[in-house]
Design a protein around this motif. Structure first.
Motif, PDB file in Angstrom:
ATOM      1  N   ASN A  19      22.798  30.315  69.183  1.00 17.37           N
ATOM      2  CA  ASN A  19      22.202  31.637  69.322  1.00 17.37           C
ATOM      3  C   ASN A  19      20.678  31.675  69.269  1.00 17.37           C
ATOM      4  O   ASN A  19      20.085  32.690  69.597  1.00 17.37           O
ATOM      5  N   GLU A  20      20.057  30.600  68.857  1.00 15.95           N
ATOM      6  CA  GLU A  20      18.604  30.587  68.750  1.00 15.95           C
ATOM      7  C   GLU A  20      18.007  29.752  69.872  1.00 15.95           C
ATOM      8  O   GLU A  20      18.615  28.793  70.338  1.00 15.95           O
ATOM      9  N   LYS A  21      16.825  30.150  70.280  1.00 16.16           N
ATOM     10  CA  LYS A  21      16.100  29.342  71.265  1.00 16.16           C
ATOM     11  C   LYS A  21      15.316  28.301  70.477  1.00 16.16           C
ATOM     12  O   LYS A  21      14.339  28.622  69.817  1.00 16.16           O
ATOM     13  N   LEU A  22      15.784  27.069  70.531  1.00 18.53           N
ATOM     14  CA  LEU A  22      15.199  25.996  69.740  1.00 18.53           C
ATOM     15  C   LEU A  22      14.469  25.001  70.630  1.00 18.53           C
ATOM     16  O   LEU A  22      14.870  24.762  71.768  1.00 18.53           O
ATOM     17  N   SER A  23      13.416  24.432  70.069  1.00 17.90           N
ATOM     18  CA  SER A  23      12.757  23.336  70.778  1.00 17.90           C
ATOM     19  C   SER A  23      13.687  22.128  70.723  1.00 17.90           C
ATOM     20  O   SER A  23      14.650  22.094  69.946  1.00 17.90           O
ATOM     21  N   LEU A  24      13.386  21.140  71.527  1.00 22.66           N
ATOM     22  CA  LEU A  24      14.200  19.932  71.534  1.00 22.66           C
ATOM     23  C   LEU A  24      14.212  19.292  70.148  1.00 22.66           C
ATOM     24  O   LEU A  24      15.258  18.865  69.656  1.00 22.66           O
ATOM     25  N   GLU A  25      13.069  19.269  69.499  1.00 17.56           N
ATOM     26  CA  GLU A  25      12.967  18.678  68.172  1.00 17.56           C
ATOM     27  C   GLU A  25      13.783  19.473  67.149  1.00 17.56           C
ATOM     28  O   GLU A  25      14.476  18.893  66.311  1.00 17.56           O
ATOM     29  N   GLY A  29      17.132  18.272  65.074  1.00 18.57           N
ATOM     30  CA  GLY A  29      17.250  18.415  63.622  1.00 18.57           C
ATOM     31  C   GLY A  29      18.541  19.105  63.232  1.00 18.57           C
ATOM     32  O   GLY A  29      19.235  18.677  62.292  1.00 18.57           O
ATOM     33  N   LYS A  30      18.884  20.170  63.944  1.00 20.92           N
ATOM     34  CA  LYS A  30      20.132  20.897  63.676  1.00 20.92           C
ATOM     35  C   LYS A  30      21.346  20.015  63.985  1.00 20.92           C
ATOM     36  O   LYS A  30      22.317  20.006  63.240  1.00 20.92           O
ATOM     37  N   PHE A  31      21.273  19.269  65.087  1.00 19.41           N
ATOM     38  CA  PHE A  31      22.361  18.368  65.452  1.00 19.41           C
ATOM     39  C   PHE A  31      22.554  17.309  64.373  1.00 19.41           C
ATOM     40  O   PHE A  31      23.681  17.034  63.949  1.00 19.41           O
ATOM     41  N   SER A  32      21.457  16.738  63.920  1.00 21.62           N
ATOM     42  CA  SER A  32      21.508  15.718  62.878  1.00 21.62           C
ATOM     43  C   SER A  32      22.105  16.291  61.592  1.00 21.62           C
ATOM     44  O   SER A  32      22.952  15.661  60.945  1.00 21.62           O
ATOM     45  N   GLU A  33      21.685  17.488  61.233  1.00 20.30           N
ATOM     46  CA  GLU A  33      22.232  18.169  60.053  1.00 20.30           C
ATOM     47  C   GLU A  33      23.731  18.404  60.223  1.00 20.30           C
ATOM     48  O   GLU A  33      24.516  18.177  59.295  1.00 20.30           O
ATOM     49  N   GLY A  34      24.130  18.832  61.393  1.00 21.58           N
ATOM     50  CA  GLY A  34      25.545  19.074  61.674  1.00 21.58           C
ATOM     51  C   GLY A  34      26.370  17.806  61.563  1.00 21.58           C
ATOM     52  O   GLY A  34      27.470  17.821  61.007  1.00 21.58           O
TER      53      GLY A  34
END
Length: 66
Positions: A19-25, A29-34
């Motif tokens: 739902n958020e417009k995130l930068s690649l970085e 970070g979110k993917f790594s956290e997930g």
């Protein structure tokens, strides 16, 4: 951390990625956290499965002793 808490955090992480417009970085970070949360969740499930296996083996052993 309890499995329920891990699942809630994972849902929040996935939701923010969707739902958020995130930068690649930020997305990385979110993917790594997930992925860390998924690993923690799998470990928690494995612990419960081992406990269930022990209980089942004990119960089956007690039934065959009768």
């Amino acid at each position: 951390m309890e499995l329920e808490e891990i699942m809630e955090k994972l849902e929040d992480t996935v939701g923010s990625m969707e739902n958020e417009k995130l930068s690649l970085e930020e997305a990385y970070g979110k993917f790594s956290e997930g992925m860390k949360l998924v690993k923690m969740g799998n470990e928690a499930i494995d612990k419960v499965e081992k406990k269930i296996d022990i209980i089942m083996k004990k119960e089956i052993g007690e039934q065959t002793d009768e």
